[in-house]
Design a protein around this motif. Sequence first.
Motif, short mmCIF file in Angstrom:
data_model
loop_
_atom_site.label_atom_id
_atom_site.label_comp_id
_atom_site.label_asym_id
_atom_site.label_seq_id
_atom_site.Cartn_x
_atom_site.Cartn_y
_atom_site.Cartn_z
N GLY A 1 1.40 -5.80 0.65
CA GLY A 1 1.17 -5.29 2.00
C GLY A 1 2.36 -4.50 2.53
O GLY A 1 3.47 -4.62 2.02
N VAL B 1 3.10 -1.29 2.51
CA VAL B 1 3.60 -0.07 1.87
C VAL B 1 2.91 1.18 2.41
O VAL B 1 3.31 2.30 2.08
N SER C 1 -3.10 1.40 4.28
CA SER C 1 -4.07 1.77 5.32
C SER C 1 -3.73 3.15 5.89
O SER C 1 -4.63 3.94 6.19
N SER D 1 -6.90 -2.72 9.67
CA SER D 1 -6.04 -1.83 10.46
C SER D 1 -6.84 -0.77 11.20
O SER D 1 -6.32 -0.15 12.12
N MET E 1 -5.72 1.93 13.99
CA MET E 1 -5.37 3.26 13.46
C MET E 1 -6.39 4.32 13.83
O MET E 1 -6.08 5.51 13.84
N ASN F 1 4.53 6.62 -0.69
CA ASN F 1 4.65 6.62 0.78
C ASN F 1 6.08 6.23 1.16
O ASN F 1 6.77 5.59 0.40
N PRO G 1 6.39 11.50 3.79
CA PRO G 1 7.68 11.09 4.35
C PRO G 1 7.53 9.98 5.38
O PRO G 1 6.45 9.76 5.92
N ILE G 2 8.63 9.29 5.63
CA ILE G 2 8.67 8.37 6.78
C ILE G 2 8.76 9.27 8.00
O ILE G 2 9.65 10.11 8.09
N HIS G 3 7.82 9.11 8.88
CA HIS G 3 7.81 10.01 10.03
C HIS G 3 7.38 9.25 11.27
O HIS G 3 6.40 8.52 11.24
N SER H 1 -0.60 6.37 14.24
CA SER H 1 -1.34 5.22 13.72
C SER H 1 -1.50 4.16 14.80
O SER H 1 -2.57 3.60 15.00
P1 ADP Z 1 -0.45 -1.52 4.44
O1 ADP Z 1 -1.86 -1.09 4.65
O2 ADP Z 1 0.06 -1.22 3.06
O3 ADP Z 1 -0.20 -2.96 4.80
P2 ADP Z 1 0.12 0.15 6.73
O4 ADP Z 1 -0.52 1.42 6.39
O5 ADP Z 1 -0.57 -0.77 7.67
O6 ADP Z 1 0.49 -0.65 5.40
O7 ADP Z 1 1.59 0.50 7.25
C1 ADP Z 1 2.47 -0.52 7.75
C2 ADP Z 1 3.20 0.06 8.97
O8 ADP Z 1 4.06 1.10 8.56
C3 ADP Z 1 2.28 0.65 10.03
O9 ADP Z 1 2.83 0.40 11.30
C4 ADP Z 1 2.33 2.14 9.75
O10 ADP Z 1 2.10 2.91 10.91
C5 ADP Z 1 3.75 2.32 9.24
N1 ADP Z 1 3.87 3.40 8.26
C6 ADP Z 1 3.25 3.49 7.08
N2 ADP Z 1 3.62 4.61 6.42
C7 ADP Z 1 4.48 5.26 7.25
C8 ADP Z 1 5.22 6.49 7.15
N3 ADP Z 1 5.15 7.26 6.06
N4 ADP Z 1 6.01 6.84 8.20
C9 ADP Z 1 6.09 6.04 9.30
N5 ADP Z 1 5.44 4.89 9.44
C10 ADP Z 1 4.65 4.48 8.43
#
Ligand code: ADP
Length: 365
Positions: free
Chosen positions: A113, A115, A118, A146, A150, A272, A308-310, A317
């Motif tokens: 989880g 990463v 979603s 999520s 989202m 990601n 990217p982390i953005h 989201s």
């Molecule tokens: P998973 O489904 O793998 O558990 P999520 O998609 O729910 O992960 O992401 C976990 C958190 O990280 C969420 O709050 C999401 O908005 C944030 N997040 C995910 N990828 C990024 C990204 N590339 N940049 C910024 N925030 C991100």
Amino acid sequence: MQLSSADIHAALRTVKDPDLGKDLVTLNMVKDVRIDGSNIVIGIELTTPACPMKEVIRNDVEAAIQARASAVGAPAAHVTVEYTAKVRAAANKSASNPLPNVKHVIAVGAGKGGVGKSTVSVNLAVGLARMGAKVGLLDGDIYGPSAPTMLGLHELPGAIRNEMLIPFEVHGIRAITIGKLVNPEKALIWRGPMAHGAFKQLALQTEWGALDYLIVDLPPGTGDVPLTLAQLLPLTGAVVVCTPQRVAQDDARRAVRMFQQLDVPVLGVVENMSYFIGDDGKTYDIFGRGGAEIMARTMDLPYLGAIPIHMDLRRNSDEGTPLENWRGNPTLAGELDGVCQRVASRISIITVAGGLIQPTLSVTG
Ligand code: ADP
């Protein structure tokens, strides 16, 4: 001397779709040829509206026709390529397919989880829909859905018709989530058979209508739901999401192996949180950019791109406004589009490799 329809036909037989590896006529992509003196209009039907090769094909078609013109002593042509798109369903879909109007079911999985599985699922669905595809999103993460957040579904009322769930029509897609069917405050603890039943109900008792792509956001890890999904629906393939760190790669490898054991083709790996762009425009490789790409290569899997982390991505989201990801930072929008295109292209490659429809060519002029 003017170019004839036979000349055009011959020229188009020399143009390969770079992804699909066959010529446009064999692939049955040439739907229209109109010749008006030296003005030539070619209608090409792509195998996905998210085709990343439009410009390459346009240039190759033009070059092939000019080459033909010069070979037969015709004046240079004015070539216009007009695109349409029709996603092709896999030829070998079984007769017992419970969702016959859904052309491709695509699972999105991750080894663990957090990463961004979603996040990738939502943006893949919305991104493909922005490009013109009909897309559904099944939030199958029954342990931690999520989609309500989202996609901003909290305030929307759910609907049922003839004992079928009506998906939410939001941001250009159709979506369904367990998060709107159970009390969100209650911890979602499912025993194996219950998880199986809940997921099955979401998948099969939703009125999806006709879809090009149904994206399924799976729970993290290698539990019951992926197995249920693979048994329930004919999957075109799976996308595995991974962050760049080595520890994350180990988990992602397990997810890849799981899909392989279930006989689900792995479409590739998305990295990601690949890198961070600061306010100064500098790029920071916080988690070691490229780790997932290396993992993909060592496992002989396609690499589907980096996100990217953005801050916008996190904020959009949380606010349930995924389309805003395409309205802010162009780097983010470009990377998301790149992932969508590569996934769509892999789906087309797998589909075409699975069976070709006999070519037909209509020529007027
Ligand atoms: P998973 O489904 O793998 O558990 P999520 O998609 O729910 O992960 O992401 C976990 C958190 O990280 C969420 O709050 C999401 O908005 C944030 N997040 C995910 N990828 C990024 C990204 N590339 N940049 C910024 N925030 C991100």
